[in-house]
Design an enzyme around this catalytic site. Sequence first.
Site, PDB file in Angstrom:
ATOM      1  N   SER A  17       0.838  -1.203   0.000  1.00 38.09           N
ATOM      2  CA  SER A  17       0.000   0.000   0.000  1.00 38.09           C
ATOM      3  C   SER A  17       0.875   1.255   0.000  1.00 38.09           C
ATOM      4  CB  SER A  17      -0.911   0.016   1.229  1.00 38.09           C
ATOM      5  OG  SER A  17      -1.743  -1.117   1.248  1.00 38.09           O
ATOM      6  N   ARG A  40       0.899   7.821   5.926  1.00 35.69           N
ATOM      7  CA  ARG A  40      -0.010   7.020   6.749  1.00 35.69           C
ATOM      8  C   ARG A  40      -1.413   7.637   6.772  1.00 35.69           C
ATOM      9  NH1 ARG A  40       0.025   2.577   9.628  1.00 35.69           N
ATOM     10  NH2 ARG A  40       2.233   2.337   9.150  1.00 35.69           N
ATOM     11  N   HIS A  43      -2.889   6.487   3.650  1.00 32.27           N
ATOM     12  CA  HIS A  43      -3.168   5.060   3.812  1.00 32.27           C
ATOM     13  C   HIS A  43      -4.466   4.833   4.591  1.00 32.27           C
ATOM     14  CE1 HIS A  43      -2.464   1.201   6.117  1.00 32.27           C
ATOM     15  NE2 HIS A  43      -2.215   0.785   4.910  1.00 32.27           N
TER      16      HIS A  43
END
Lengths: 213, 213
Positions: A17, A40, A43
């Site tokens: 990812s 993040r 994500h």
Amino acid sequence: MKVELENVLPRDIEKRSFEIITEELGDTPLIPGTELIVKRCIHTSADFDYAKNLRFSEGAVEKALNAIKNGAWIVTDTQMARAGINKRALARYGGEVCCFMSDEDVAARAKAEGTTRATASMDKALTLEKPLIFAVGNAPTALVRLYELIEDKKLNPELIIGVPVGFVNVVQSKELIMHTDVPYIVAAGRKGGSNIAACIVNALLYMLNDDRG
Amino acid sequence: MKVELENVLPRDIEKRSFEIITEELGDTPLIPGTELIVKRCIHTSADFDYAKNLRFSEGAVEKALNAIKNGAWIVTDTQMARAGINKRALARYGGEVCCFMSDEDVAARAKAEGTTRATASMDKALTLEKPLIFAVGNAPTALVRLYELIEDKKLNPELIIGVPVGFVNVVQSKELIMHTDVPYIVAAGRKGGSNIAACIVNALLYMLNDDRG
């Protein structure tokens, strides 16, 4: 049926990812040292706006990492953010996560003062005799109260993660925090959320130690 | 400083937020009966993409409301979603929220079978003898497993809320669910999250009774 699943081992899903995110970010400029936090957030939300809307005060990440290493506690404004923070990773350094939103004394105080439970729960955090990181993912009123407490010199937090989401006073509350001298990580604009608040705390924890606890 | 806060009473913040969302949606077409769900997703994320990416199977909302009224339990794939769901509102109808992700037997099974805890936690849900609504906000592997269980006629859920977020097999896992005959609410594409999963459950609960419990 034409649905084809990509063959990625469970333990490699996050790595893959992040590769995709890095690839799609291309040459989008990110502030050095903040990349893992920005990625993040993307994500967590699949929303590339976080490559543009995150604001970091000077040295915020380094100060935050030091605060965690020194045993800072995290105060958050939602049970969801509390649930999402990696408490085992935080405990390594002596930190704990507090959320006072469901406390009866907080509800009573909010009612008595005609304010929000978020406001009252920030006041309650003043009683913690710990270095504090605030992770606000929901209530702009929490950020407004933190601003007032800082201006009144009643509070001097290690870091404010200011990422409430929404439409009423959200943009303004973040601007208030960016006007203080306190270290901050803020998602400018309307976006944010409990998930983003938790994910920024976790990003900091994983920068210190990527073993997930 | 030029930051001006809008003067809105705590109890009116959500109402005012929904007014702003409605105003900004303008004449964006929404499926009749789904408006409160779409708007709550936007309220939770400040992301107007949810006006376009939410997919509802025929009659999904009505079926979901009936399932809740009949005491359906909610199974979710993250503790964050579990934390975010209004459990008091759900309890009115006899429902509870389960998340098996942190269970030791789930971790052991996932390890033994080389799969994810999300997959194993969907298997564990088979042991619940209740009408079930699945609210998946994180793991595409959970949706893939639900698809397999449905195809194998081992599971016949009342509703699947399929809103995992991310980059690996997320789009595909949602397509699988939309290929079943099971009622679904899905956020097509990469977006979603634990917050969105919880918010869709709460939107359904507040459609039944807007007293927040």
